[in-house]
Design a protein around this motif. Structure first.
Motif, mmCIF file in Angstrom:
data_model
loop_
_atom_site.group_PDB
_atom_site.id
_atom_site.type_symbol
_atom_site.label_atom_id
_atom_site.label_comp_id
_atom_site.label_asym_id
_atom_site.label_seq_id
_atom_site.Cartn_x
_atom_site.Cartn_y
_atom_site.Cartn_z
ATOM 1 N N VAL A 53 0.846 -1.190 0.000
ATOM 2 C CA VAL A 53 0.000 0.000 0.000
ATOM 3 C C VAL A 53 0.884 1.244 0.000
ATOM 4 O O VAL A 53 1.831 1.336 0.781
ATOM 5 C CB VAL A 53 -0.944 0.032 1.224
ATOM 6 N N HIS A 54 0.548 2.177 -0.867
ATOM 7 C CA HIS A 54 1.250 3.466 -0.939
ATOM 8 C C HIS A 54 0.222 4.577 -0.729
ATOM 9 O O HIS A 54 -0.892 4.513 -1.264
ATOM 10 C CB HIS A 54 1.911 3.636 -2.301
ATOM 11 N N ALA A 55 0.595 5.588 0.038
ATOM 12 C CA ALA A 55 -0.286 6.747 0.246
ATOM 13 C C ALA A 55 0.515 8.029 0.080
ATOM 14 O O ALA A 55 1.715 8.073 0.364
ATOM 15 C CB ALA A 55 -0.908 6.705 1.639
ATOM 16 N N SER A 56 -0.160 9.063 -0.371
ATOM 17 C CA SER A 56 0.463 10.380 -0.506
ATOM 18 C C SER A 56 -0.594 11.451 -0.238
ATOM 19 O O SER A 56 -1.786 11.201 -0.350
ATOM 20 C CB SER A 56 1.057 10.564 -1.909
ATOM 21 N N LEU A 57 -0.128 12.621 0.123
ATOM 22 C CA LEU A 57 -1.058 13.724 0.349
ATOM 23 C C LEU A 57 -1.737 14.118 -0.947
ATOM 24 O O LEU A 57 -1.092 14.259 -1.980
ATOM 25 C CB LEU A 57 -0.318 14.940 0.897
ATOM 26 N N LYS A 58 -3.024 14.277 -0.882
ATOM 27 C CA LYS A 58 -3.789 14.781 -2.020
ATOM 28 C C LYS A 58 -4.045 16.270 -1.832
ATOM 29 O O LYS A 58 -3.927 17.058 -2.737
ATOM 30 C CB LYS A 58 -5.114 14.039 -2.143
ATOM 31 N N MET A 59 -4.414 16.626 -0.582
ATOM 32 C CA MET A 59 -4.715 18.023 -0.270
ATOM 33 C C MET A 59 -4.361 18.281 1.185
ATOM 34 O O MET A 59 -4.600 17.454 2.046
ATOM 35 C CB MET A 59 -6.211 18.283 -0.489
ATOM 36 N N ILE A 60 -3.766 19.436 1.429
ATOM 37 C CA ILE A 60 -3.502 19.867 2.799
ATOM 38 C C ILE A 60 -3.664 21.384 2.852
ATOM 39 O O ILE A 60 -3.231 22.097 1.952
ATOM 40 C CB ILE A 60 -2.114 19.421 3.306
#
Length: 115
Positions: A53-60
């Protein structure tokens, strides 16, 4: 490296809203010190084994006059889902955040025997 042992490889992906603390003066927006949020994510179908599983910021959305401190992690990965952890510390003020994620792993085949 994760080696896949199956002829059927599945890819699932999505977006998780992590929080929106500016609306109700929640701790990520109004607090100080170490703060964290856990968000459970379920896959659309179960994998045969634990996927990568990979995750990254979409919106901050961060308050502009404070330092930007943030940590995003994937944890507790299973065949059916995982947990996203977002953490901040010190005087950072995060109004809201979301993450994109992708899971890749072995899927069950109709020919698989379930004994």
């Amino acid at each position: 490296m994760k080696k896949l042992n199956s002829a059927i490889v599945g890819i699932d992906q999505g977006v998780a809203d992590l929080f929106s603390d500016f609306e109700d003066e929640g701790p990520m927006w109004s607090g100080d010190g170490t703060r964290e949020r856990f968000v459970k994510v379920q896959f659309s179908n179960a994998f045969k084994s634990v996927p990568a599983v990979h995750a990254s910021l979409k919106m901050i959305d961060i308050k502009h006059d404070h330092n930007y401190r943030m940590d995003l992690q994937v944890g507790s990965v299973s065949e059916t889902g995982f947990v996203l952890l977002i953490r901040t510390w010190a005087d950072t003020k995060i109004a809201r955040a979301s993450a994109s994620w992708m899971a890749i792993g072995e899927m069950r085949d109709e020919a698989d025997w379930d004994v």
